[in-house]
Design a protein around this motif. Structure first.
Motif, PDB file in Angstrom:
ATOM      1  N   TRP A  99      17.405  40.804  50.162  1.00 23.99           N
ATOM      2  CA  TRP A  99      18.023  41.632  51.119  1.00 23.99           C
ATOM      3  C   TRP A  99      19.403  41.094  51.649  1.00 23.99           C
ATOM      4  N   ILE A 100      19.336  39.928  52.295  1.00 18.31           N
ATOM      5  CA  ILE A 100      20.324  39.051  52.775  1.00 18.31           C
ATOM      6  C   ILE A 100      21.416  38.862  51.675  1.00 18.31           C
ATOM      7  N   CYS A 101      20.921  38.329  50.333  1.00 20.82           N
ATOM      8  CA  CYS A 101      22.068  38.500  49.283  1.00 20.82           C
ATOM      9  C   CYS A 101      22.750  39.539  48.918  1.00 20.82           C
ATOM     10  N   VAL A 102      21.941  40.734  48.769  1.00 18.49           N
ATOM     11  CA  VAL A 102      22.612  41.927  48.711  1.00 18.49           C
ATOM     12  C   VAL A 102      23.793  42.428  49.881  1.00 18.49           C
ATOM     13  N   LEU A 103      23.231  42.079  50.916  1.00 18.98           N
ATOM     14  CA  LEU A 103      24.293  42.342  52.099  1.00 18.98           C
ATOM     15  C   LEU A 103      25.499  41.231  51.786  1.00 18.98           C
ATOM     16  N   GLY A 104      25.180  40.073  51.582  1.00 19.82           N
ATOM     17  CA  GLY A 104      26.332  39.036  51.439  1.00 19.82           C
ATOM     18  C   GLY A 104      27.255  39.364  50.343  1.00 19.82           C
ATOM     19  N   TRP A 105      26.680  39.796  49.177  1.00 21.34           N
ATOM     20  CA  TRP A 105      27.787  40.122  48.129  1.00 21.34           C
ATOM     21  C   TRP A 105      28.375  40.968  47.972  1.00 21.34           C
ATOM     22  N   HIS A 106      27.846  42.243  48.804  1.00 21.41           N
ATOM     23  CA  HIS A 106      28.519  43.544  48.750  1.00 21.41           C
ATOM     24  C   HIS A 106      29.876  43.462  49.965  1.00 21.41           C
ATOM     25  N   THR A 107      29.520  42.699  51.028  1.00 20.44           N
ATOM     26  CA  THR A 107      30.488  42.377  51.719  1.00 20.44           C
ATOM     27  C   THR A 107      31.688  41.566  51.438  1.00 20.44           C
ATOM     28  N   GLY A 108      31.061  40.975  50.358  1.00 26.76           N
ATOM     29  CA  GLY A 108      32.189  39.792  49.686  1.00 26.76           C
ATOM     30  C   GLY A 108      33.077  40.613  48.712  1.00 26.76           C
ATOM     31  N   ILE A 109      32.551  41.546  47.991  1.00 24.18           N
ATOM     32  CA  ILE A 109      33.486  42.507  47.205  1.00 24.18           C
ATOM     33  C   ILE A 109      34.481  43.183  48.072  1.00 24.18           C
ATOM     34  N   ALA A 110      33.825  43.799  49.210  1.00 27.54           N
ATOM     35  CA  ALA A 110      34.796  44.417  50.405  1.00 27.54           C
ATOM     36  C   ALA A 110      35.721  43.480  50.748  1.00 27.54           C
ATOM     37  N   LEU A 126      22.867  24.855  59.379  1.00 25.47           N
ATOM     38  CA  LEU A 126      22.466  25.663  60.627  1.00 25.47           C
ATOM     39  C   LEU A 126      23.714  25.540  61.891  1.00 25.47           C
ATOM     40  N   ILE A 127      24.355  24.435  61.636  1.00 22.45           N
ATOM     41  CA  ILE A 127      25.459  24.124  62.369  1.00 22.45           C
ATOM     42  C   ILE A 127      26.716  25.481  62.189  1.00 22.45           C
ATOM     43  N   ILE A 128      27.042  25.373  60.794  1.00 21.20           N
ATOM     44  CA  ILE A 128      28.092  26.509  60.624  1.00 21.20           C
ATOM     45  C   ILE A 128      27.485  27.859  60.959  1.00 21.20           C
ATOM     46  N   TRP A 129      26.042  28.355  60.545  1.00 21.11           N
ATOM     47  CA  TRP A 129      25.708  29.597  60.694  1.00 21.11           C
ATOM     48  C   TRP A 129      25.623  30.159  61.895  1.00 21.11           C
ATOM     49  N   VAL A 130      25.646  29.255  63.171  1.00 21.34           N
ATOM     50  CA  VAL A 130      25.572  29.443  64.513  1.00 21.34           C
ATOM     51  C   VAL A 130      26.999  30.122  64.940  1.00 21.34           C
ATOM     52  N   PHE A 131      28.074  28.926  64.367  1.00 19.36           N
ATOM     53  CA  PHE A 131      29.497  29.541  64.647  1.00 19.36           C
ATOM     54  C   PHE A 131      29.921  30.508  63.951  1.00 19.36           C
ATOM     55  N   CYS A 132      29.511  31.137  62.980  1.00 16.42           N
ATOM     56  CA  CYS A 132      29.873  32.169  62.261  1.00 16.42           C
ATOM     57  C   CYS A 132      29.818  33.443  63.088  1.00 16.42           C
ATOM     58  N   PHE A 133      29.115  33.539  64.109  1.00 15.68           N
ATOM     59  CA  PHE A 133      28.942  34.738  64.998  1.00 15.68           C
ATOM     60  C   PHE A 133      29.849  34.774  66.207  1.00 15.68           C
ATOM     61  N   PHE A 134      30.601  33.625  66.314  1.00 19.20           N
ATOM     62  CA  PHE A 134      31.533  33.423  67.368  1.00 19.20           C
ATOM     63  C   PHE A 134      32.507  34.274  67.299  1.00 19.20           C
ATOM     64  N   PRO A 135      33.491  34.864  68.344  1.00 21.09           N
ATOM     65  CA  PRO A 135      34.654  35.383  67.986  1.00 21.09           C
ATOM     66  C   PRO A 135      35.841  34.546  68.076  1.00 21.09           C
ATOM     67  N   ALA A 191      25.247  41.948  65.487  1.00 20.53           N
ATOM     68  CA  ALA A 191      24.623  43.201  65.658  1.00 20.53           C
ATOM     69  C   ALA A 191      24.066  43.716  64.256  1.00 20.53           C
ATOM     70  N   ILE A 192      25.301  43.873  63.257  1.00 25.78           N
ATOM     71  CA  ILE A 192      24.794  44.534  62.091  1.00 25.78           C
ATOM     72  C   ILE A 192      24.011  43.552  61.349  1.00 25.78           C
ATOM     73  N   TYR A 193      23.913  42.126  61.444  1.00 29.11           N
ATOM     74  CA  TYR A 193      23.222  41.158  60.600  1.00 29.11           C
ATOM     75  C   TYR A 193      21.896  41.494  60.900  1.00 29.11           C
ATOM     76  N   GLY A 194      21.577  41.554  62.481  1.00 30.03           N
ATOM     77  CA  GLY A 194      20.305  41.774  62.907  1.00 30.03           C
ATOM     78  C   GLY A 194      19.551  43.199  62.607  1.00 30.03           C
ATOM     79  N   ALA A 195      20.553  44.264  62.494  1.00 33.02           N
ATOM     80  CA  ALA A 195      20.318  45.427  61.916  1.00 33.02           C
ATOM     81  C   ALA A 195      19.615  45.351  60.616  1.00 33.02           C
ATOM     82  N   VAL A 196      20.322  44.541  59.938  1.00 28.89           N
ATOM     83  CA  VAL A 196      19.918  44.639  58.287  1.00 28.89           C
ATOM     84  C   VAL A 196      18.467  43.903  58.176  1.00 28.89           C
ATOM     85  N   ILE A 197      18.453  42.809  58.893  1.00 28.35           N
ATOM     86  CA  ILE A 197      17.201  41.975  58.928  1.00 28.35           C
ATOM     87  C   ILE A 197      15.934  42.865  59.424  1.00 28.35           C
TER      88      ILE A 197
END
Length: 520
Positions: free
Chosen positions: A135-146, A465-474, A489-495
């Motif tokens: 499901w995470i991959c489905v989310l990631g690749w569709h947002t990639g197209i967008a 892990l380091i990069i993943w954390v900073f992905c959610f920073f503004p 918030a969107i990530y958590g909702a999908v999970i």
């Protein structure tokens, strides 16, 4: 085992690369790989090394992405910080790509990460972790197209803005309509020209390389000369974080966006001839090609950017378009250079659509999605998962509507794609590392790093892990809702949503690919 050469495994006494009678089946090794994962060959194996290299290099669009993603580095890091951040990201992410290349050689299947998790995770958590990864991959690749289509749309609007500064008035729905149009063309391309895609990817690779010099040379020749100390000695915190080091870490999202997507070709592996060898080699050489050109381009941009505040305030929507305009002093020249970037990003959208459709097709084939039988159907006329392509168009169109209400919300969805794909890398590499740590057997890999593999996997997990954390920073240290990064918030909702569906219904139908895997 040789670092680039790998090991050739024999199948029933035959060389791994030997052709079989039916070209659709690929080589003897391809047939053996499909037998091992318990799947029939449904797609045509018409990708070779050059087309795989073109597919991954163009989808990642690294030297192009460092240009249109430069606002991250200019705000959080400045000129010098942008360069050092890219070098750090390239060094760290190289381990990730090498780890994934070896996993791809072990199990070259369209499922990619969710298949690897299903096969390599501890038995008690194989199904649930694999389901979540899918499901995470489905989310990631569709947002990639967008994201690709959104970037093309904004560049098109930027071109109009510099050519008609007095008569054009930007409206959010302009971008939304262009996003839908670009996605539709990319999906039609993947339907009617699907069997020509390998040849086209090879041609696009040539354009990717020549376009690099087409942008680089005018910037070198026409831009004002700047002392190196002004570039390499400049690290700035324009995001208001109060610390240059923290600011650069937050700016990592820019170079990572330019380097992410090495798993794209993995989802095409059932269409690659001699996949267990060609696929990892394509991933490694993409790292070499894109990593080096991306570094040269970001250094060039740092020398040409001039006044950062003026560039960031440009009405073109992208700092790099203003840099082109400032360097050349010509609207037609800046327009032509921007069109090169825009065309390459559209080509990336084509590759993104192909990857996404195969990932949906594979996950549905394993009963991981609602209406799985519908999405797992391969159209006999075009020999592509046409239903999966159509649902991608619907999802991207719905995502693009968000831009009408809030461009900030849409940008959050774009950063969400990066976080989602990084999550799938973390889970899959961690499962393989745990298996090695426990001394449990793994499938043979024709491309392997040998004794360096455990070290590489460990470094990969730490970096991710380091990069993943900073992905959610503004981007900036601001409490204003319009400046927040709502991706978490969107990530958590999908999970939560996917796990809820799994507990209610998914666990009854989804058992994971591991139930079909045969031991060699």
């Amino acid at each position: 085992m040789g670092f680039l050469e790998g090991v050739t495994a024999n199948v029933k006494g035959s060389p791994a690369g030997e052709d079989v009678a039916d070209p659709k089946m690929g080589t003897t090794q391809d047939k053996q790989d499909m037998w091992r994962v318990g799947r029939d060959q449904e797609l045509n194996r018409n990708f070779r090394f050059l087309s795989v290299l073109g597919f991954t290099a163009v989808l990642m669009c690294t030297w192009e992405a460092v240009l249109f993603g430069s606002s991250y580095g200019l705000i959080d890091g400045g000129k010098g910080g942008m360069i050092y951040t890219y070098l750090g990201a390239l060094a760290g992410f190289s381990f990730v790509i090498l780890s994934m290349a070896e996993m791809a050689s072990m199990a070259p299947t369209s499922g990619g990460q969710y298949h690897w998790v299903s096969e390599f995770a501890p038995p008690s958590s194989q199904a649930v972790l694999s389901y979540m990864t899918g499901w995470i991959c489905v989310l990631g690749w569709h947002t990639g197209i967008a994201g690709c289509c959104y970037t093309v749309a904004n560049m098109m609007v930027g071109i109009v803005a510099i050519n008609y500064p007095d008569s054009y008035t930007y409206q959010p729905y302009h971008v939304t309509l262009i996003v839908i149009a670009v996605a539709m063309v990319a999906i039609l391309f993947n339907t009617f020209l699907a069997q020509k895609l390998p040849m086209i990817e090879g041609i696009i690779l040539i354009v990717h390389v020549f376009g690099f010099f087409g942008i680089l040379i005018p910037l070198w020749v026409l831009s004002p000369t700047v002392p190196p100390s002004e570039v390499f000695g400049s690290i700035e915190d324009r995001g208001g974080w109060g610390n240059n080091g923290l600011s650069c870490l937050i700016g990592l999202i820019g170079p990572i966006y330019a380097l992410i997507g090495p798993d794209s070709a993995v989802h095409m592996s059932e269409e690659i001839r001699d996949a267990s060898r060609v696929l990892p080699l394509g991933m490694v050489w993409t790292l070499v090609l894109n990593g080096s050109t991306g570094f040269v381009m970001i250094v060039t941009l740092a020398f040409c950017v001039g006044d950062i505040d003026k560039v960031l305030a440009s009405t073109t929507g992208f700092p790099f378009i203003q840099v082109f305009l400032n360097s050349t002093g010509s609207v037609p020249a800046a327009t032509g250079m921007t069109i090169v970037i825009m065309v390459m990003q559209f080509c990336a959208a084509i590759s993104n659509v192909a990857t996404t459709s195969r990932q949906i097709y594979s996950f549905a084939r394993d009963k991981g999605l609602p209406f799985s039988d519908f999405f797992a159907t391969v159209n006999p006329t075009f020999t592509v998962p046409l239903n999966a392509l159509c649902v991608s168009l619907v999802i991207v169109s719905l995502l693009s509507l968000i831009n009408i209400g809030s461009s900030v919300a849409f940008n959050a969805i774009m950063s969400l794609g990066t976080a989602a794909l990084l999550s799938s890398y973390i889970i899959s590499i961690s499962c393989v590392r745990l298996r090695r740590w426990r001394g449990q057997p793994l499938p043979p890999a024709r491309w392997s790093m040998g004794k360096f593999t455990p070290i590489c996997d460990t470094i990969s997990i730490i970096v991710l892990l380091i990069i993943w954390v900073f992905c959610f920073f503004p981007l900036t240290n601001s409490a204003a809702p319009t400046d927040m990064n709502w991706a978490v918030a969107i990530y958590g909702a999908v999970i939560v949503g996917s796990m809820g569906y799994y507990m209610v219904r998914g666990h009854k139908s989804y058992k994971g690919p591991v139930t079909r895997v045969k031991v060699i």
